[in-house]
Motif scaffolding. Sequence first.
Motif, PDB file in Angstrom:
ATOM      1  N   GLY A 153      17.223  39.668  27.333  1.00  0.00           N
ATOM      2  CA  GLY A 153      18.488  38.990  27.074  1.00  0.00           C
ATOM      3  C   GLY A 153      18.564  37.713  27.874  1.00  0.00           C
ATOM      4  O   GLY A 153      17.560  37.249  28.426  1.00  0.00           O
ATOM      5  N   PRO A 154      19.762  37.101  27.954  1.00  0.00           N
ATOM      6  CA  PRO A 154      19.929  35.919  28.807  1.00  0.00           C
ATOM      7  C   PRO A 154      19.513  36.279  30.226  1.00  0.00           C
ATOM      8  O   PRO A 154      19.996  37.240  30.806  1.00  0.00           O
ATOM      9  CB  PRO A 154      21.430  35.631  28.710  1.00  0.00           C
ATOM     10  N   SER A 155      18.589  35.546  30.759  1.00  0.00           N
ATOM     11  CA  SER A 155      17.994  35.945  32.029  1.00  0.00           C
ATOM     12  C   SER A 155      17.702  34.732  32.880  1.00  0.00           C
ATOM     13  O   SER A 155      17.852  33.587  32.448  1.00  0.00           O
ATOM     14  CB  SER A 155      16.700  36.722  31.758  1.00  0.00           C
ATOM     15  N   ALA A 156      17.309  34.992  34.125  1.00  0.00           N
ATOM     16  CA  ALA A 156      16.899  33.908  35.004  1.00  0.00           C
ATOM     17  C   ALA A 156      15.597  33.313  34.467  1.00  0.00           C
ATOM     18  O   ALA A 156      14.712  34.047  34.030  1.00  0.00           O
ATOM     19  CB  ALA A 156      16.695  34.450  36.414  1.00  0.00           C
ATOM     20  N   PRO A 157      15.461  31.992  34.504  1.00  0.00           N
ATOM     21  CA  PRO A 157      14.272  31.369  33.904  1.00  0.00           C
ATOM     22  C   PRO A 157      12.972  31.755  34.590  1.00  0.00           C
ATOM     23  O   PRO A 157      11.908  31.677  33.973  1.00  0.00           O
ATOM     24  CB  PRO A 157      14.557  29.865  34.059  1.00  0.00           C
ATOM     25  N   GLU A 158      13.040  32.190  35.835  1.00  0.00           N
ATOM     26  CA  GLU A 158      11.801  32.498  36.550  1.00  0.00           C
ATOM     27  C   GLU A 158      11.284  33.911  36.274  1.00  0.00           C
ATOM     28  O   GLU A 158      10.158  34.236  36.655  1.00  0.00           O
ATOM     29  CB  GLU A 158      12.015  32.324  38.064  1.00  0.00           C
TER      30      GLU A 158
END
Length: 309
Positions: A153-158
Amino acid sequence: MPSVDLNLLVALDALLAERSVTAAARRLGLSPSAMSRTLARLRSATGDQLLVQAGRTLVPTPYAEELGGRVPALAREAQAVLRPVAGRLDLATLDRTFTLRAGEGFVDLLSGPLAAAVIQAAPYVRLRFAPKPDKDAQALRDGSIDLEIGVVGPSAPEVRTQLLFRDRFIGICRAGHPLLAGGAVTAARYAACCHVVASRRGESFGPVDEALARLGLTRNVVLVVPAYTNALQVAYNSDLVALAPRLSLGNALTSNRAADAGLQGFELPVPTPEIAISAQWHPRLDDDPAHRWLRQTVTAVCRSAHPSS
């Protein structure tokens, strides 16, 4: 602190053990002249002669004698600290608890095979499955979760991601449901049923509704529950129709054991997108050998259970 070359520590260990420039050079794969220069650097760094000529041999100074009991352990420790971490993993003695977060389908069907694989390889490793209220990546960032398993899902880019398997939705209802007794499950007949939907966020509209809407149809969703297992229980005890991921949940509960489960799966009359089930972790764990082993084990268990997905 002045710059320290830890190679000097390894060289000093060899010189004190061999008490010969030539033998120490051979031990470390250096030329005698290179080892002589290293001994000169050691003398400069310590302010002591360390080894002095006595006939054809070298003998240690009192300070070198004092160092003799400490240097071997220090040299080994320095080499261990700076050795690549990949060589340090010993599964037979690994004592660690990993916290995973996954949906109920994974926990119900794959946590057992995963635990069996872990116990066989690493008997002191423990797995802990945490509740999955959402897909917030903060738990991966702060280290409270070691591995997330599910739909990205929407997540941290790293955050790192690795595909485990692909799934798709099927319909599920109780055995003997009128929907299955009246011929082919058409989109119109499917939409006309009363439906139960699983959603942690309490949402009732999803991909199947989008597909039905393109045909001018609307589902009658009368109940929203938090989890797929809840939806299956509702379908078992009523005429409500549920959805479940085929591989993750529905297949095991409705295929070979349909009579025992009292549930029956069917292909949806409208197309829905595939579901990509992935493992996610924070990049700080990329090179951790124990975590890498955990990721490989999870992947192997998933692909063994779903070889064609």
